[in-house]
Design an enzyme around this catalytic site. Sequence first.
Site, PDB file in Angstrom:
ATOM      1  CB  VAL A  16      -0.965  -0.005   1.211  1.00  0.00           C
ATOM      2  CG1 VAL A  16      -1.780   1.278   1.250  1.00  0.00           C
ATOM      3  CG2 VAL A  16      -1.886  -1.213   1.142  1.00  0.00           C
ATOM      4  CE  LYS A 107      -7.495  -3.264   7.299  1.00  0.00           C
ATOM      5  NZ  LYS A 107      -7.297  -3.765   5.949  1.00  0.00           N
ATOM      6  N   GLY A 189      -1.282 -13.726  -3.997  1.00  0.00           N
ATOM      7  CA  GLY A 189      -1.097 -12.562  -3.129  1.00  0.00           C
ATOM      8  C   GLY A 189      -2.405 -12.026  -2.563  1.00  0.00           C
ATOM      9  CE  LYS A 207     -10.990  -4.925   5.967  1.00  0.00           C
ATOM     10  NZ  LYS A 207     -10.889  -5.944   4.895  1.00  0.00           N
TER      11      LYS A 207
END
Lengths: 438, 438
Positions: A16, A107, A189, A207
Amino acid sequence: MNSSPVKIGLLGLGTVGAGTVNVLARNQDEIQRRAGRAIQCAKACVQDVSKPRGCDLSAVQLTTNVHDILDDPEIGVVVELIGGEATAREWVLRAIRNKKHVVTANKALIAKHGQEIFSEANKAGVMVAFEAAVAGGIPIIKTLREGLAGNRVSRVTGIINGTCNFILTEMREKGRDFTDVLQEAQQLGYAEADPTFDIEGVDAAHKLTILAAIAFGMPLLFDSVYTEGVSTVTAEDVANAESLGYRIKHLGIASQTEKGVELRVHPALVPKQRLLASVEGVMNAVEIQADAVGEALFYGPGAGADPTASAVVADIVDVVRQLTADPENRVPHLAFQPDNLNHPAIVPMEEIETAYYVYCLVSDQPGVLADITAIFAAHKISISAIEQHHAAGVQSQVPLMLLTKTTKESNLQGALKEMADLESVKGKVKRIRVELEH
Amino acid sequence: MNSSPVKIGLLGLGTVGAGTVNVLARNQDEIQRRAGRAIQCAKACVQDVSKPRGCDLSAVQLTTNVHDILDDPEIGVVVELIGGEATAREWVLRAIRNKKHVVTANKALIAKHGQEIFSEANKAGVMVAFEAAVAGGIPIIKTLREGLAGNRVSRVTGIINGTCNFILTEMREKGRDFTDVLQEAQQLGYAEADPTFDIEGVDAAHKLTILAAIAFGMPLLFDSVYTEGVSTVTAEDVANAESLGYRIKHLGIASQTEKGVELRVHPALVPKQRLLASVEGVMNAVEIQADAVGEALFYGPGAGADPTASAVVADIVDVVRQLTADPENRVPHLAFQPDNLNHPAIVPMEEIETAYYVYCLVSDQPGVLADITAIFAAHKISISAIEQHHAAGVQSQVPLMLLTKTTKESNLQGALKEMADLESVKGKVKRIRVELEH
């Protein structure tokens, strides 16, 4: 208006993180036109500075010492992307106490330590944003907090773990076993080397904790979420559900009932005709039931470098707009700063390219198809299907329909004009465009 | 923090106006907990004060003179819901010059006079918000302007006229003709007495104009939108599309191509497996293709009193948050003010109510079904389907599956426990919950 670039420090430069560097660089111009100010990824804290990262780091200073970022007065926004709880909590709290705004995709951190972090942020007068923590690229936090702010929400139902949804989709489409698909997901992945958090529902429970708090105005109650994973679902269950008119999905559900709030994460059979049942592969979706809007659904990719970066960058833009704009013009009316609108060329309809459905009535006689296909060939249009319905009994006119491949509208217009002139073609030749084929 | 109520003045009190009064009253508590301040609908300008309005007006002062609102220094936010262009433009501009924030649901006004209005608002230092102008209850303006602010958008494809979508859905589901369905839509209130704007695509073109500007950072170019309506689509076209694997939808498309921007509104065949093809009736949906998020879709009701009011009230809350909060705490982290969180009861899992799929292996012998159904009856659980697969040849164990109607989880647990004790039941009894059935 302050026009100097806002400097960002990244904590962590994994998938990310690299996605965030890439999106900020690739869309630099559009982002600046939206935010009113340049955003510069100045520093990144990593464990190994020599590891390849899959992004251009020529303008990014790498460090292994987090204090080079947390204690640098030039860094305005800290983006936490290391995951996990203890270290992330410590670093985020230090950034906040140093008066830095924080953006995080974590999260677990928000679900378990959110209230402490928010309280510190309020004291320090800085922003903490966490859109990327839930449902990846879908801006569901913003939608619930702002877009549906007039509603009393009664239920949130989400496919909020892409790994589980990928596994269940593969099991259904290919009749494969859970273990078999999990191995493939790890190779692709989509699943971590240790997939426990995903497949046992813990990630979805993090979440759901966040969604429930925002939807219902209640605290973050991770420990109250009932959690079941997908590892007990068999290929036979999936096939049985299908035969009964359902699909098995791994859902997070937060529901207001007369008895109180239900918070639960588990596999469930969903009737096939519901939109949620059609959410396949690694995609996520969240369905909201609320008194004013009724039912709404928000769909998009739940994970991956670029989709998660989309949410991280949206949060950074939110922070920068708040820092930069006059309060009344925080978000420009048309998204981009008014003196920064493009004036693009508008494509004339003759120039657009799409596929077409064509319909007309023709004489039921030999040679009609040959004439028509010759006209389309002459206009360089490929036909992907053609059907002429022959009538039972005696009937002089029968319907003909065809589908073209993608072509230019002017080519089609030329072909239709010649077609209309054929003696065998009766009445008007009609066309409807075909969209979203790929 | 200013804690006095923000006073709203409504221009127009038709369907959406009454919906806005109702939503503000019904959700007063939740809205104040989100916005940090009470919102009071103080005045409404109408043509006929004696007409019944379908909402409680005891706290709303009605007037036929718009200046009672536009020139009242107590009114902080003017909500324009009269529709049309000339008068709406005049009143909105006057409100802006009188330093009032404006919320509007008027797509024609924004599509054709947006730039003038925004420019005046910037000069006056007031906000103009228009979420309700596009796709009713779906917060698509906020999503594009803020939630996807990190993206380069390449294409917006929307079902953005509920009347057209209702007509096409009815034509497909019931094989009915256009004219026939249009009459019904008018009787149901889904289509105006003069339906031209809807069915000829003008309404969708207004909305597409706004979406394209926000997605691509370009001016509002209503006159450049190519527009075709649905009135030429026949029942036969709808059936032909179905037989080819498509559904006909009325789409608004804004697309970035190498030649420039395409802006077009017309019927189109959409492959059945696309989510957009499953958007039925008066529902709207907008699909976004963008470089970082990839593909995302936002679905909800496109019209109606409450869904449109949902968007109007969200805009009012946005304005009030901006007026009220410290800049760094404009939107509370968990949507509601931190000192205003509820602490609801969490329902224990034994108390939740849902339907169940139950699966186990049983001996292939007489009386098994009788034993199991007796147990479910004793636990007050209705069975909606039960199947026992008899094996070909000699096999001692066969699968049995059943679906229950909604029951309490503790009832089911009791039944499963007794079932597992039956001699004819082999191995573990498994259950998966069934959700979203209604």
